[in-house]
Write an enzyme that holds these catalytic residues in place. Structure first.
Site, mmCIF file in Angstrom:
data_model
loop_
_atom_site.group_PDB
_atom_site.id
_atom_site.type_symbol
_atom_site.label_atom_id
_atom_site.label_comp_id
_atom_site.label_asym_id
_atom_site.label_seq_id
_atom_site.Cartn_x
_atom_site.Cartn_y
_atom_site.Cartn_z
ATOM 1 N N HIS A 356 21.222 -76.464 -41.952
ATOM 2 C CA HIS A 356 20.518 -75.697 -42.980
ATOM 3 C C HIS A 356 21.158 -75.714 -44.348
ATOM 4 O O HIS A 356 20.628 -75.129 -45.284
ATOM 5 C CB HIS A 356 20.374 -74.234 -42.548
ATOM 6 C CG HIS A 356 19.263 -74.007 -41.589
ATOM 7 N ND1 HIS A 356 17.986 -73.697 -41.987
ATOM 8 C CD2 HIS A 356 19.228 -74.067 -40.239
ATOM 9 C CE1 HIS A 356 17.219 -73.568 -40.932
ATOM 10 N NE2 HIS A 356 17.949 -73.787 -39.853
ATOM 11 N N LYS A 544 14.300 -63.691 -53.542
ATOM 12 C CA LYS A 544 15.111 -64.427 -52.570
ATOM 13 C C LYS A 544 16.468 -63.754 -52.536
ATOM 14 O O LYS A 544 16.731 -62.848 -53.320
ATOM 15 C CB LYS A 544 15.239 -65.903 -52.961
ATOM 16 C CG LYS A 544 15.683 -66.113 -54.419
ATOM 17 C CD LYS A 544 15.711 -67.579 -54.821
ATOM 18 C CE LYS A 544 14.341 -68.148 -55.088
ATOM 19 N NZ LYS A 544 13.898 -69.110 -54.067
ATOM 20 N N ARG A 545 17.359 -64.180 -51.626
ATOM 21 C CA ARG A 545 18.685 -63.600 -51.617
ATOM 22 C C ARG A 545 19.369 -63.821 -52.970
ATOM 23 O O ARG A 545 19.097 -64.798 -53.668
ATOM 24 C CB ARG A 545 19.536 -64.244 -50.513
ATOM 25 C CG ARG A 545 19.242 -63.694 -49.145
ATOM 26 C CD ARG A 545 19.436 -62.207 -49.066
ATOM 27 N NE ARG A 545 20.842 -61.852 -49.089
ATOM 28 C CZ ARG A 545 21.530 -61.448 -48.027
ATOM 29 N NH1 ARG A 545 20.947 -61.334 -46.851
ATOM 30 N NH2 ARG A 545 22.807 -61.123 -48.122
ATOM 31 N N LYS A 550 21.337 -69.804 -56.539
ATOM 32 C CA LYS A 550 19.910 -69.521 -56.741
ATOM 33 C C LYS A 550 19.617 -69.118 -58.205
ATOM 34 O O LYS A 550 18.469 -69.041 -58.614
ATOM 35 C CB LYS A 550 19.427 -68.448 -55.758
ATOM 36 C CG LYS A 550 19.380 -68.960 -54.302
ATOM 37 C CD LYS A 550 18.938 -67.869 -53.347
ATOM 38 C CE LYS A 550 18.918 -68.297 -51.885
ATOM 39 N NZ LYS A 550 17.661 -68.963 -51.469
ATOM 40 N N THR A 652 11.636 -71.677 -48.603
ATOM 41 C CA THR A 652 10.323 -71.467 -48.006
ATOM 42 C C THR A 652 9.537 -70.476 -48.854
ATOM 43 O O THR A 652 8.311 -70.464 -48.819
ATOM 44 C CB THR A 652 10.427 -70.922 -46.563
ATOM 45 O OG1 THR A 652 11.352 -69.827 -46.560
ATOM 46 C CG2 THR A 652 10.883 -71.996 -45.597
ATOM 47 N N LYS A 656 5.401 -70.154 -49.797
ATOM 48 C CA LYS A 656 4.555 -68.952 -49.681
ATOM 49 C C LYS A 656 3.853 -68.673 -51.007
ATOM 50 O O LYS A 656 2.668 -68.325 -51.051
ATOM 51 C CB LYS A 656 5.403 -67.725 -49.314
ATOM 52 C CG LYS A 656 6.164 -67.818 -48.021
ATOM 53 C CD LYS A 656 7.213 -66.693 -47.943
ATOM 54 C CE LYS A 656 8.233 -66.966 -46.865
ATOM 55 N NZ LYS A 656 9.432 -66.089 -46.994
HETATM 56 C C1 PLP Z 1 10.705 -66.368 -47.232
HETATM 57 C C2 PLP Z 1 11.747 -65.333 -47.319
HETATM 58 C C3 PLP Z 1 13.040 -65.672 -47.731
HETATM 59 C C4 PLP Z 1 13.418 -67.082 -48.147
HETATM 60 O O1 PLP Z 1 13.173 -67.222 -49.522
HETATM 61 P P1 PLP Z 1 13.716 -68.483 -50.355
HETATM 62 O O2 PLP Z 1 13.076 -68.318 -51.667
HETATM 63 O O3 PLP Z 1 13.237 -69.706 -49.633
HETATM 64 O O4 PLP Z 1 15.187 -68.370 -50.397
HETATM 65 C C5 PLP Z 1 13.986 -64.678 -47.810
HETATM 66 N N1 PLP Z 1 13.694 -63.402 -47.500
HETATM 67 C C6 PLP Z 1 12.461 -63.036 -47.104
HETATM 68 C C7 PLP Z 1 12.198 -61.611 -46.789
HETATM 69 C C8 PLP Z 1 11.446 -63.980 -46.996
HETATM 70 O O5 PLP Z 1 10.231 -63.598 -46.590
#
Ligand code: PLP
Length: 813
Positions: A356, A544-545, A550, A652, A656
């Site tokens: 990952h 995101k985190r 990031k 991901t 979305k």
């Molecule tokens: C999809 C998702 C992530 C991943 O987000 P990235 O932008 O790909 O880092 C993290 N936390 C939650 C709650 C998510 O639904």
């Protein structure tokens, strides 16, 4: 049961009244949530049993997805959707004066994961069940999930997440399937009369692992798979020997608490390994309990061990469950009496591994001593695997010591879990094309050259059921009304929407839906955060985190820059923007917490300054989670995917947001590259260094952040505002660390290097948004091409290429 609205209402009210002993009008929303979930659960149990039987009798292979994290979110709405009764239930409740989304909020959000990796596991479970594939999750039942985030004076405060407090409706405890896991002690070996070596444990500690099963309902209720979460409890023998334990450990309650500690909490670090002994305990507990129960199920089939890998596939989600390899060897050899060669061949053909990340701080290694004391027999087996592996390298290429040193599983007193995973698997995959290329060409080059056939790419995906059908019902309805139902089972058919890219009426409808979703989010923000935002502004979202790579800080610097421009010239034309953030920082990640404080400070300033407050608003939403993501994503115009190129393995969130009609503002990193390819250059905003450029800067070390600072007025201005007196620092030293990260430590993530191209891309967005027709068309292109990122396709590829499993026919069709 719920074939009609009237029928549902009758059953529901009866259930509600008998369960609570109250009349329908006395019952609370919590009561209604429980009664509804109970109904759903009852109906699922029947299907669940049927599915299990069908899998056992079909003779098909089953896959077990081992993951330390499953970020499931809430299940009620999704279960209703997949059972095909969402509309009936929603309308029935409405007649009774109840609102389904409000009842859904009563459910605890199962946050047994940190971010992308855990959410991927959850999306995969949804796809496995929806494709009628026999695939199950194996995880841990942490009593405390991901912490709840609150802001106090703009700073993050972590509160424990007691998600099981009110009882969890979806789990079923399976006492009869409990197993015991051994830790510590010493290993003694003896030879039997045939000269075979046997191993016994002395003074080891036995812990009882009790499974709690969650049903995973597939779309149209095709099958109900299982997520099995293990919980640590005192072993039976402990309970019987209470007096002895009192003597040895001082007190029994304390001893019991030590044992239960294994599943007491989720480590809240994303892309960073803690290296704590308890974490390794968790990992072995998951692996050993999971494997014991899978092997017990296999034995019921009465087949020879050589058939094992034809019936069972074991997948490890990142290296956290890598001990599957030696644990499987242990069970085969020590418990089932197989020889090394045979055990190894079965192990390797059963196990596959997903990588990952290439971030060095995320690579998992354990000091030899820690593994040896905690799981002595497992350590012996790892040593033997390593010996034999190094021996085989030597035979391939005698004398190449460097190569052996580089590839060895044990080196410099540590065990490298990635090496163990690669050596013990038949498949190693990356999670986006770019990421897999970097693995092959750089990070794992030597392994790739040794075993090229093992390496493959599986670009991540998301379930369009949760992220579109459930999260955005009005957009889903528009799609269905336009191209029919087909896209729900074949998400690629969303491409049929392309026929409407010049259809003004359709584009207007698309716009209306986005506007309504923005109004809904604006109301939520007003209620929760007391900030009034303008639904006609661009909703620019960074969720995101919180992590250096990031680059939330780059986003923040851009907002500071806009503020500076407006202050210098208050009548400057600027398309209004609402910057929305959602992000948790690991509790010990000092830098990330400073970024949160900075963004909250910027919000304080720009939201109240009369020169800026009508043009820019900043909202940092507390406690980012799956349910919050479901609220924000349908209302987004701009999706911030601005990681330093080469650092984000896939992402991901990007998928979305694209699926809900947001335009990506991104670097050419992770799956952004594939999104760019899918939508074409005209429906995405890309900027910044390429991954090649970033990697070559790291190699040559010639990047000079100070030079960026010295030669660019705009950069100098925002960076100085962190260090010197400014409306943001107020003369305080709070943000000095951020300044040091950028200047003193030479801007590890190239924020200053990418600053100007980022600002330029943002200006282009501000300009393009004014042409609503064009914007809506770009939004349509994103939605239409997003089907390719459904995890249904990802999972089909795993099934075909890695697991070799196919659809299971249910007994009843
Ligand atoms: C999809 C998702 C992530 C991943 O987000 P990235 O932008 O790909 O880092 C993290 N936390 C939650 C709650 C998510 O639904």
């Amino acid at each position: 049961m719920f074939s009609s609205k009237e029928e549902f209402k009758e059953v529901f009210v009866k259930n509600l009244e008998s369960e609570t002993g109250k009349t329908k009008d006395q019952a609370t929303e919590q009561d209604a949530y429980r009664a509804l979930s109970h109904l759903v659960r009852e109906r699922l149990l029947q299907k669940w049993k049927e599915t299990e039987q069908a899998y056992q009798t079909s003779g098909k292979k089953q896959v077990y997805y081992f993951s330390m994290e499953f970020l499931m979110g809430r299940l009620l709405g999704n279960n209703l959707l997949n059972m095909g009764v969402l509309n009936v239930v929603e309308e029935g409740l409405m007649d009774l004066g109840l609102t389904l989304p409000i009842l859904e909020e009563k459910e605890a959000d199962a946050g047994l994961g940190n971010g992308g990796l855990g959410r991927l596991a959850a999306c995969f479970l949804d796809s496995l069940a929806s494709l009628r594939l026999a695939g199950h999750g194996v995880g841990l039942r942490y009593r405390n999930g991901m912490f709840t985030q609150r802001f106090v004076n703009g700073q993050q405060v972590e509160l424990p997440d007691h998600w099981l407090q009110d009882g969890y409706m979806w789990e079923v405890r399976r006492d009869e399937a409990a197993v015991e896991v051994q830790f510590g002690g010493e290993i003694e070996s003896y030879e039997d009369k045939d000269g075979d070596l046997h191993f016994t444990y002395k003074n080891s500690q036995s812990i009882r692992a009790v499974p709690y099963d969650l049903p995973v309902v597939g779309y149209e209720e095709k099958s109900v798979n299982t997520l099995r979460l293990w919980s640590a409890e005192p072993a039976e023998e402990d309970l019987l020997n209470k007096a002895q334990i009192e003597q040895a450990h001082g007190n029994f309650i304390g001893h019991q608490r030590d044992l239960e500690e294994i599943t007491s909490f989720l480590y809240p670090d994303d892309s960073h390994e803690e290296g704590k002994k308890l974490r390794l305990k968790q990992e072995y507990f998951l692996v050993s309990a999971g494997l014991q129960s899978i092997i017990a199920q296999f034995e019921e089939l009465d087949l020879p061990w050589t058939d094992f890998s034809e019936r069972v596939a074991l997948h490890i989600n990142d290296t956290h469950p890598a001990l599957i390899v030696p644990e499987l060897m242990r069970i085969f050899m020590d418990v089932k009496g197989l020889g090394w060669e045979e055990a190894w061949s079965i192990t390797q053909s059963s196990v596959s591994y997903t990588n990952h990340t290439t971030l060095s701080e995320a690579l998992e290694t354990w000091p030899v001593d820690v593994i040896r004391t905690l799981v002595p027999r497992i350590f012996m087996i790892i040593e033997e695997i390593n010996e034999r592996f190094c021996q085989s390298l030597w035979e391939q290429d005698p004398g190449d010591f460097d190569r052996i040193a580089q590839l060895a599983i044990i080196a410099d007193g540590t065990v490298k879990m990635a090496h163990l995973s690669i050596v013990g698997s038949h498949s190693v995959n990356g999670v986006a094309r770019l990421h897999t290329d970097i693995l092959k060409k750089r990070e794992m080059k030597a392994f790739y050259e040794a075993f090229p056939e093992r390496f493959n790419n599986k670009t991540n995906g998301i379930t369009h059921r949760r992220w579109l059908l459930h999260a955005n019902p009005s957009l889903s309805e528009l799609i269905t009304n336009t191209v029919g139902e087909g896209w729900k089972r074949q998400p690629n058919r969303m491409k049929e929407l392309l026929a409407y890219r010049e259809d003004g009426t359709f584009l207007d409808e698309l716009h209306q839906i986005k506007q309504q979703n923005k109004v809904n989010l604006a109301q939520w923000i007003e209620k929760d955060h007391g900030i009034a935002v303008n639904p006609d502004s661009i909703f620019d979202v960074h969720i995101k985190r919180l992590h250096g790579y990031k680059r939330q800080l780059l986003n923040a610097l851009h907002i500071m820059h806009l503020y500076n421009e407006l202050k210098a010239n208050p009548s400057k034309e600027m398309t209004p923007r609402t910057f929305i953030f959602g992000a948790k920082a690991a509790p010990g990640y000092y830098f990330a917490k400073k970024v949160i404080k900075l963004i909250n400070t910027i919000a304080e300033v720009v939201n109240h300054d009369p020169d800026t407050k009508d043009t820019i608003k900043v909202v940092f939403m507390e406690d980012y989670s799956v349910s919050l993501a479901e609220k924000i994503i349908p209302a987004t115009n701009v999706s911030e995917q601005i990681s330093t190129a080469s650092k984000e393995a896939s992402g991901t969130g990007n998928m979305k947001l694209m699926m809900n009609g947001a335009l990506t503002l991104g670097t050419m990193d992770g799956a952004n590259v594939e999104i760019h390819e899918a939508v074409g250059n005209d429906a995405i905003y890309t900027f910044g260094l390429s991954s090649e450029e970033v990697l070559s800067y790291y190699q040559t070390g010639i990047y000079d952040a100070m030079e960026m600072y010295n030669h660019d007025k705009r950069i100098r201005r925002v960076v100085d505002q962190l260090y010197h007196y400014s409306p943001f620092s107020k003369g305080d030293t709070t943000f000095h660390e951020l300044y040091h990260a950028l200047i003193t430590h030479n801007d590890e993530y190239f924020l200053l290097k990418d600053f100007n191209s980022y600002v330029a891309a943002q200006e282009e967005i501000s300009h393009d948004y004014l042409n609503q027709r064009k914007w809506n068309e770009m939004s349509l292109l994103n939605i239409a091409h997003s089907g390719a990122f459904s995890s249904d396709y990802t999972i089909q590829n795993y099934a075909d290429d890695i697991w070799k499993i196919s659809e299971a026919k249910m007994l009843n069709g």
